[in-house]
Design a protein around this motif. Structure first.
Motif, PDB file in Angstrom:
ATOM      1  N   GLU A   1       9.066  -3.552  14.896  1.00  0.00           N
ATOM      2  CA  GLU A   1      10.184  -4.066  14.103  1.00  0.00           C
ATOM      3  C   GLU A   1      10.094  -3.695  12.631  1.00  0.00           C
ATOM      4  OE1 GLU A   1      10.259  -8.263  14.724  1.00  0.00           O
ATOM      5  OE2 GLU A   1      10.131  -8.069  16.903  1.00  0.00           O
ATOM      6  N   TYR A   2       8.894  -3.311  12.163  1.00  0.00           N
ATOM      7  CA  TYR A   2       8.685  -3.023  10.743  1.00  0.00           C
ATOM      8  C   TYR A   2       8.113  -1.623  10.551  1.00  0.00           C
ATOM      9  CZ  TYR A   2       9.515  -7.877   9.520  1.00  0.00           C
ATOM     10  OH  TYR A   2      10.101  -9.112   9.334  1.00  0.00           O
ATOM     11  N   VAL A   3       8.420  -1.033   9.403  1.00  0.00           N
ATOM     12  CA  VAL A   3       7.845   0.246   8.998  1.00  0.00           C
ATOM     13  C   VAL A   3       7.280   0.085   7.595  1.00  0.00           C
ATOM     14  CG1 VAL A   3       9.386   1.636  10.436  1.00  0.00           C
ATOM     15  CG2 VAL A   3      10.034   1.115   8.071  1.00  0.00           C
ATOM     16  N   ALA A   4       6.522   1.085   7.166  1.00  0.00           N
ATOM     17  CA  ALA A   4       5.930   1.064   5.827  1.00  0.00           C
ATOM     18  C   ALA A   4       6.811   1.861   4.869  1.00  0.00           C
ATOM     19  CB  ALA A   4       4.530   1.662   5.879  1.00  0.00           C
ATOM     20  N   LEU A   5       7.244   1.205   3.806  1.00  0.00           N
ATOM     21  CA  LEU A   5       7.913   1.898   2.705  1.00  0.00           C
ATOM     22  C   LEU A   5       6.821   2.231   1.703  1.00  0.00           C
ATOM     23  CD1 LEU A   5      10.278   2.910   1.010  1.00  0.00           C
ATOM     24  CD2 LEU A   5      10.648   0.540   0.257  1.00  0.00           C
ATOM     25  N   MET A   6       6.527   3.499   1.529  1.00  0.00           N
ATOM     26  CA  MET A   6       5.374   3.916   0.740  1.00  0.00           C
ATOM     27  C   MET A   6       5.570   3.630  -0.747  1.00  0.00           C
ATOM     28  SD  MET A   6       3.652   4.777   3.283  1.00  0.00           S
ATOM     29  CE  MET A   6       2.172   5.372   2.485  1.00  0.00           C
ATOM     30  N   GLN A   7       4.573   2.966  -1.333  1.00  0.00           N
ATOM     31  CA  GLN A   7       4.570   2.645  -2.756  1.00  0.00           C
ATOM     32  C   GLN A   7       3.616   3.549  -3.534  1.00  0.00           C
ATOM     33  OE1 GLN A   7       6.702  -0.062  -3.801  1.00  0.00           O
ATOM     34  NE2 GLN A   7       7.312   0.445  -1.711  1.00  0.00           N
ATOM     35  N   ARG A   8       2.650   4.115  -2.815  1.00  0.00           N
ATOM     36  CA  ARG A   8       1.671   5.026  -3.401  1.00  0.00           C
ATOM     37  C   ARG A   8       1.511   6.221  -2.477  1.00  0.00           C
ATOM     38  NH1 ARG A   8      -1.303   3.016  -7.561  1.00  0.00           N
ATOM     39  NH2 ARG A   8      -0.939   0.851  -8.055  1.00  0.00           N
ATOM     40  N   MET A   9       0.846   7.245  -2.954  1.00  0.00           N
ATOM     41  CA  MET A   9       0.636   8.439  -2.145  1.00  0.00           C
ATOM     42  C   MET A   9      -0.409   8.170  -1.060  1.00  0.00           C
ATOM     43  SD  MET A   9       2.580  10.830  -3.011  1.00  0.00           S
ATOM     44  CE  MET A   9       3.775  11.113  -4.288  1.00  0.00           C
ATOM     45  N   LEU A  10      -0.342   8.942   0.006  1.00  0.00           N
ATOM     46  CA  LEU A  10      -1.298   8.813   1.100  1.00  0.00           C
ATOM     47  C   LEU A  10      -1.650  10.209   1.598  1.00  0.00           C
ATOM     48  CD1 LEU A  10      -2.731   6.650   2.871  1.00  0.00           C
ATOM     49  CD2 LEU A  10      -0.874   6.914   4.503  1.00  0.00           C
ATOM     50  N   TYR A  11      -2.893  10.384   2.032  1.00  0.00           N
ATOM     51  CA  TYR A  11      -3.322  11.673   2.561  1.00  0.00           C
ATOM     52  C   TYR A  11      -2.358  12.136   3.655  1.00  0.00           C
ATOM     53  CZ  TYR A  11      -7.642  11.036   0.040  1.00  0.00           C
ATOM     54  OH  TYR A  11      -8.557  10.852  -0.967  1.00  0.00           O
ATOM     55  N   GLY A  12      -2.036  13.403   3.616  1.00  0.00           N
ATOM     56  CA  GLY A  12      -1.139  13.966   4.614  1.00  0.00           C
ATOM     57  C   GLY A  12       0.271  14.186   4.096  1.00  0.00           C
ATOM     58  N   GLU A  13       0.653  13.482   3.042  1.00  0.00           N
ATOM     59  CA  GLU A  13       1.991  13.693   2.485  1.00  0.00           C
ATOM     60  C   GLU A  13       2.032  15.038   1.771  1.00  0.00           C
ATOM     61  OE1 GLU A  13       4.321  10.517   0.664  1.00  0.00           O
ATOM     62  OE2 GLU A  13       2.535   9.274   0.873  1.00  0.00           O
TER      63      GLU A  13
END
Length: 199
Positions: A163-175
């Protein structure tokens, strides 16, 4: 047999660290703009050893599957500066040469027995390892919003990953743009904090 005792704590440490750092904000899946691709996430596992080959730890790292990123939807720029191998070799050569020269001159002046080589450590090249480096970098408001699937096993507070997803606030490996964002952040930090300039 290692799952409960070694891998699970490694995964928990990684996820807890990311959540404590505020890498993402949970948002209902229905709030994701229509047509936006929600990027998958993966856990990558590794066993770490020191230089002598002695076991250090089990490590789990959460990465975003940037291979599914679309230019303009998930990122605008992805190129990043990297050090050329010749530059790294040159720095090591200069450091080693200067260190050796300083030690030899001191031995000639004071005698071989009276020289403590540790006093010349300032000439050595030092490296650092920044834990979860990319996650230090806040997202630029001008960059596109990136949504990522939450990793399996972190359902909490009745917030199912379905039901939920992550709205990215910071960078993450793989982006795609994470390396570029990290280099820009590091460049600003070194210039402001230490007055460093590129060579």
């Amino acid at each position: 047999p290692d799952w409960e005792s070694k891998w699970l704590p490694a995964i928990t440490k990684e996820i807890d660290g990311l959540e404590a750092r505020g890498v993402w904000k949970r948002v209902p899946r229905c709030k994701v703009p229509r047509g936006t691709v929600v990027l998958p996430s993966h856990l990558v596992f590794d066993v770490k050893y020191d230089a002598a080959g002695k076991y250090l730890k089990h490590k789990g790292r959460l990465v975003c599957d940037g291979s599914r990123s679309r230019h303009g939807m998930h990122y605008f720029e992805s190129s990043s500066q990297v050090m050329h191998s010749a530059s790294a070799k040159m720095m090591a050569s200069i450091s080693t040469g200067e260190w050796g020269r300083a030690v030899e001159e001191a031995r000639k002046k004071r005698g071989a027995q009276n020289v403590d080589v540790s006093e010349f450590d300032y000439l050595k090249v030092h490296t650092i390892d920044v834990s979860q480096a990319y996650t230090i970098v806040p997202r630029d408001p001008a960059d596109p919003q990136v949504y990522m699937e939450l990793p399996k096993g972190i359902d909490q507070d009745n917030q199912s990953r379905d039901e939920y997803v992550a709205l990215m606030q910071r960078m993450l490996y793989g982006e795609k743009s994470a390396g570029r964002a990290w280099m820009q952040y590091l460049d600003r930090f070194l210039r402001k904090r230490f007055g460093a300039v590129p060579i």
